[in-house]
Each structure stands twice: as structure tokens, then as C-alpha cells.
Write a protein that holds these residues in place. Sequence first.
Motif, PDB file in Angstrom:
ATOM      1  N   LEU A 208      32.964  61.195 -39.802  1.00 45.57           N
ATOM      2  CA  LEU A 208      33.222  62.551 -39.328  1.00 45.57           C
ATOM      3  C   LEU A 208      32.123  62.885 -38.320  1.00 45.57           C
ATOM      4  CD1 LEU A 208      34.655  65.279 -39.364  1.00 45.57           C
ATOM      5  CD2 LEU A 208      33.250  65.911 -41.345  1.00 45.57           C
ATOM      6  N   ASN A 209      32.501  62.880 -37.042  1.00 43.11           N
ATOM      7  CA  ASN A 209      31.536  63.162 -35.981  1.00 43.11           C
ATOM      8  C   ASN A 209      31.279  64.657 -35.878  1.00 43.11           C
ATOM      9  OD1 ASN A 209      31.290  60.414 -35.146  1.00 43.11           O
ATOM     10  ND2 ASN A 209      33.281  60.587 -34.143  1.00 43.11           N
ATOM     11  N   LYS A 210      29.980  64.997 -35.861  1.00 44.02           N
ATOM     12  CA  LYS A 210      29.586  66.402 -35.796  1.00 44.02           C
ATOM     13  C   LYS A 210      28.747  66.635 -34.546  1.00 44.02           C
ATOM     14  CE  LYS A 210      29.501  66.915 -40.832  1.00 44.02           C
ATOM     15  NZ  LYS A 210      28.719  67.400 -41.990  1.00 44.02           N
ATOM     16  N   PRO A 211      29.089  67.659 -33.758  1.00 45.69           N
ATOM     17  CA  PRO A 211      28.343  67.934 -32.518  1.00 45.69           C
ATOM     18  C   PRO A 211      26.859  68.162 -32.785  1.00 45.69           C
ATOM     19  CG  PRO A 211      30.336  69.277 -32.658  1.00 45.69           C
ATOM     20  CD  PRO A 211      30.164  68.615 -33.985  1.00 45.69           C
ATOM     21  N   ASN A 212      26.021  67.389 -32.093  1.00 49.97           N
ATOM     22  CA  ASN A 212      24.563  67.523 -32.175  1.00 49.97           C
ATOM     23  C   ASN A 212      23.990  67.215 -33.559  1.00 49.97           C
ATOM     24  OD1 ASN A 212      24.566  68.514 -29.457  1.00 49.97           O
ATOM     25  ND2 ASN A 212      25.075  70.556 -30.243  1.00 49.97           N
ATOM     26  N   LYS A 213      24.818  66.679 -34.454  1.00 55.64           N
ATOM     27  CA  LYS A 213      24.338  66.364 -35.807  1.00 55.64           C
ATOM     28  C   LYS A 213      24.669  64.934 -36.219  1.00 55.64           C
ATOM     29  CE  LYS A 213      24.639  71.103 -37.582  1.00 55.64           C
ATOM     30  NZ  LYS A 213      25.238  71.983 -38.629  1.00 55.64           N
ATOM     31  N   GLY A 214      25.079  64.115 -35.273  1.00 56.29           N
ATOM     32  CA  GLY A 214      25.413  62.739 -35.615  1.00 56.29           C
ATOM     33  C   GLY A 214      26.762  62.650 -36.306  1.00 56.29           C
ATOM     34  N   PHE A 215      26.797  61.944 -37.407  1.00 53.75           N
ATOM     35  CA  PHE A 215      28.070  61.767 -38.114  1.00 53.75           C
ATOM     36  C   PHE A 215      27.828  61.678 -39.619  1.00 53.75           C
ATOM     37  CE2 PHE A 215      26.442  57.520 -37.309  1.00 53.75           C
ATOM     38  CZ  PHE A 215      26.637  56.871 -38.523  1.00 53.75           C
ATOM     39  N   GLU A 216      28.917  61.874 -40.349  1.00 57.69           N
ATOM     40  CA  GLU A 216      28.916  61.713 -41.808  1.00 57.69           C
ATOM     41  C   GLU A 216      29.915  60.616 -42.167  1.00 57.69           C
ATOM     42  OE1 GLU A 216      30.575  64.120 -45.723  1.00 57.69           O
ATOM     43  OE2 GLU A 216      29.999  65.246 -43.937  1.00 57.69           O
ATOM     44  N   THR A 217      29.508  59.653 -42.984  1.00 57.43           N
ATOM     45  CA  THR A 217      30.420  58.589 -43.402  1.00 57.43           C
ATOM     46  C   THR A 217      31.303  59.107 -44.532  1.00 57.43           C
ATOM     47  OG1 THR A 217      28.825  56.871 -42.808  1.00 57.43           O
ATOM     48  CG2 THR A 217      30.616  56.242 -44.289  1.00 57.43           C
ATOM     49  N   VAL A 218      32.594  59.213 -44.250  1.00 60.48           N
ATOM     50  CA  VAL A 218      33.548  59.739 -45.222  1.00 60.48           C
ATOM     51  C   VAL A 218      34.118  58.603 -46.082  1.00 60.48           C
ATOM     52  CG1 VAL A 218      35.708  61.026 -45.511  1.00 60.48           C
ATOM     53  CG2 VAL A 218      34.122  61.617 -43.653  1.00 60.48           C
ATOM     54  N   VAL A 219      34.398  57.477 -45.456  1.00 58.40           N
ATOM     55  CA  VAL A 219      34.905  56.291 -46.151  1.00 58.40           C
ATOM     56  C   VAL A 219      34.103  55.086 -45.672  1.00 58.40           C
ATOM     57  CG1 VAL A 219      36.868  54.741 -46.505  1.00 58.40           C
ATOM     58  CG2 VAL A 219      37.240  57.210 -46.410  1.00 58.40           C
ATOM     59  N   HIS A 220      33.670  54.260 -46.614  1.00 61.41           N
ATOM     60  CA  HIS A 220      32.877  53.080 -46.254  1.00 61.41           C
ATOM     61  C   HIS A 220      33.504  51.827 -46.852  1.00 61.41           C
ATOM     62  CE1 HIS A 220      29.483  50.672 -45.134  1.00 61.41           C
ATOM     63  NE2 HIS A 220      29.143  50.403 -46.390  1.00 61.41           N
ATOM     64  N   ASN A 221      33.714  50.824 -46.027  1.00 58.49           N
ATOM     65  CA  ASN A 221      34.236  49.515 -46.467  1.00 58.49           C
ATOM     66  C   ASN A 221      35.597  49.625 -47.165  1.00 58.49           C
ATOM     67  OD1 ASN A 221      31.961  48.314 -45.441  1.00 58.49           O
ATOM     68  ND2 ASN A 221      30.985  47.982 -47.434  1.00 58.49           N
ATOM     69  N   PHE A 222      36.537  50.267 -46.484  1.00 55.93           N
ATOM     70  CA  PHE A 222      37.885  50.364 -47.051  1.00 55.93           C
ATOM     71  C   PHE A 222      38.636  49.057 -46.826  1.00 55.93           C
ATOM     72  CE2 PHE A 222      42.431  51.292 -46.733  1.00 55.93           C
ATOM     73  CZ  PHE A 222      42.637  51.921 -47.946  1.00 55.93           C
ATOM     74  N   SER A 223      39.297  48.587 -47.893  1.00 54.56           N
ATOM     75  CA  SER A 223      40.075  47.345 -47.846  1.00 54.56           C
ATOM     76  C   SER A 223      41.314  47.510 -48.710  1.00 54.56           C
ATOM     77  CB  SER A 223      39.219  46.176 -48.357  1.00 54.56           C
ATOM     78  OG  SER A 223      40.002  45.019 -48.561  1.00 54.56           O
ATOM     79  N   THR A 224      42.351  46.738 -48.397  1.00 55.61           N
ATOM     80  CA  THR A 224      43.582  46.775 -49.190  1.00 55.61           C
ATOM     81  C   THR A 224      43.695  45.574 -50.125  1.00 55.61           C
ATOM     82  OG1 THR A 224      44.755  45.701 -47.361  1.00 55.61           O
ATOM     83  CG2 THR A 224      44.879  48.110 -47.491  1.00 55.61           C
ATOM     84  N   ILE A 225      42.625  44.790 -50.248  1.00 56.47           N
ATOM     85  CA  ILE A 225      42.669  43.612 -51.116  1.00 56.47           C
ATOM     86  C   ILE A 225      43.002  43.988 -52.555  1.00 56.47           C
ATOM     87  CG2 ILE A 225      41.224  41.828 -52.182  1.00 56.47           C
ATOM     88  CD1 ILE A 225      39.880  41.415 -49.545  1.00 56.47           C
ATOM     89  N   ALA A 226      42.436  45.093 -53.029  1.00 50.82           N
ATOM     90  CA  ALA A 226      42.656  45.496 -54.421  1.00 50.82           C
ATOM     91  C   ALA A 226      44.132  45.676 -54.733  1.00 50.82           C
ATOM     92  CB  ALA A 226      41.888  46.779 -54.725  1.00 50.82           C
ATOM     93  N   GLU A 227      44.898  46.171 -53.760  1.00 52.70           N
ATOM     94  CA  GLU A 227      46.322  46.394 -53.982  1.00 52.70           C
ATOM     95  C   GLU A 227      47.084  45.081 -54.111  1.00 52.70           C
ATOM     96  OE1 GLU A 227      47.765  49.014 -50.985  1.00 52.70           O
ATOM     97  OE2 GLU A 227      46.279  50.573 -51.431  1.00 52.70           O
ATOM     98  N   LEU A 228      46.491  44.010 -53.632  1.00 45.56           N
ATOM     99  CA  LEU A 228      47.133  42.693 -53.711  1.00 45.56           C
ATOM    100  C   LEU A 228      46.832  41.977 -55.007  1.00 45.56           C
ATOM    101  CD1 LEU A 228      46.348  41.437 -50.080  1.00 45.56           C
ATOM    102  CD2 LEU A 228      48.485  42.462 -50.900  1.00 45.56           C
ATOM    103  N   VAL A 229      45.609  42.171 -55.545  1.00 41.94           N
ATOM    104  CA  VAL A 229      45.199  41.331 -56.674  1.00 41.94           C
ATOM    105  C   VAL A 229      44.599  42.070 -57.859  1.00 41.94           C
ATOM    106  CG1 VAL A 229      44.804  39.327 -55.181  1.00 41.94           C
ATOM    107  CG2 VAL A 229      42.913  40.882 -55.658  1.00 41.94           C
ATOM    108  N   CYS A 230      44.164  43.319 -57.686  1.00 39.48           N
ATOM    109  CA  CYS A 230      43.384  43.986 -58.737  1.00 39.48           C
ATOM    110  C   CYS A 230      44.232  44.871 -59.648  1.00 39.48           C
ATOM    111  CB  CYS A 230      42.277  44.831 -58.123  1.00 39.48           C
ATOM    112  SG  CYS A 230      41.039  43.863 -57.242  1.00 39.48           S
ATOM    113  N   GLU A 231      43.760  45.011 -60.863  1.00 38.18           N
ATOM    114  CA  GLU A 231      44.406  45.911 -61.816  1.00 38.18           C
ATOM    115  C   GLU A 231      43.959  47.349 -61.572  1.00 38.18           C
ATOM    116  OE1 GLU A 231      44.721  46.600 -66.670  1.00 38.18           O
ATOM    117  OE2 GLU A 231      43.985  44.699 -65.858  1.00 38.18           O
TER     118      GLU A 231
END
Length: 213
Positions: free
Chosen positions: A114-137
Motif C-alpha cells: 500500500l503506497n502512501k504519499p511521502n510515507k513510503g509503503f506498507e506491506t499488506v501481503v507478503h510471499n503469497f503463493s497458491t501452492i497450499a491450494e494444490l497440496v495442503c490441508e
Amino acid sequence: WFGKWEKWIINGEYAIKETEKLLEKKLENISPEKIVEPEPYVAIPAIQQLSYSLDSEELREMYANLLASSMNKDTKTNVHPSYVDIIKQLCPDEAKILKYLSNKESQPLIDIHLNKPNKGFETVVHNFSTIAELVCENQKDIFSYLDNLERLKFIQVYDNIFLMDNEVYKPLEEHPDIKRIMNLPVNKGESYEILRHLFELTAFAKNFIKVCL
């Protein structure tokens, strides 16, 4: 408390018997002259941990593979004593992820900032992957799974490198959870941004997979 101890002992005995069956099957095609006694510092803790993994086929299989590798002259030198302790730190879903990755190349990841003017950014989601939907319970735990695999030096996450094939990122960027976040309201001047990157197995992980999976 004694009742619980008895259960652990019974489970341990049962696990050892089941392991014997697994080992017989895994070693049946190995020449008898190549079968050797495993090192105690590998075999004893592995057998001990089997009693705690009775309900997990994935973890029990890993311990059995570790023991079988340690009993084969051709693979014995690949067995590191730390592997027993590492399996202890894996949950069944993480074992499934490693198995899935065993024959895969680099895997796509995305972050949302989430980019914020003059304040850098905030990480809302980190390292999102769909692997879990393929193999994980437990699919919602994929973030902690990847964090743990990275902590154990099984995967290397590259934040500033991404795959050139745009198609591999589509399932992630068009995922309902990601689209929902991208459509959330923001303050004036703020905006969401998707950043592509990747992760891949380390050399340590590849050797572990060769021995234990």
C-alpha cells in the motif's frame, strides 16, 4: 499421566513395527551386501521421533526414508544427522510442499504494497503463493509454512528477482483473496501495488529431499 505414558510407549512399539515394514519394502531391491547398520546418532533419534509421528503418514514416511538411506552404502554419506531434528520441525503440510517442489523449478510469489504519499509503503501481503491450494490441508497457513521452510534454509526467497513468464503469476494476481484486497478502499493519494518475485529450493533442501523423500 501414567495412562498417557503408556499410550506413548504403545504408539512407539507400533511405530517401530510399522517402520520395520516400511524399511523392508524400501530395501527389498537393494543388494544385501550394500545394506549396513545405520549410525546410532541417526537411527536412535529417528526411531524415537516415529512414536510422535504415528498419525502423520508424511512424517512417518520421511523418517523411514531417512533410515533406509542411512542403511544403504550408496546413500549413507548423504545422510546428515541434523535431518532427524529438521523433520521434527516440519508439519505434514510442509512435508507435502517439499514433495511437491522436489521436481519443480523456481516458484512465483507476490507481495502487495500500500503506497502512501511521502510515507513510503506498507506491506499488506507478503510471499503469497497458491501452492497450499494444490497440496495442503490447512491452506490459510501457507505464509507460516513458507516462513518456516525459509528459516530451515530449505527455500531461498528473492525479493528483487521475478520470472519472465507472465502466465505463472496470473493464478496469484487473479486469486479472489488478492482481488478483494486490491479493491479495498484507500485514502486519497494511496494505491495498492503488486510486486512479483520468486523462491526456489536450496542445495541443502535438494539433498534433504533426496534422502528423506
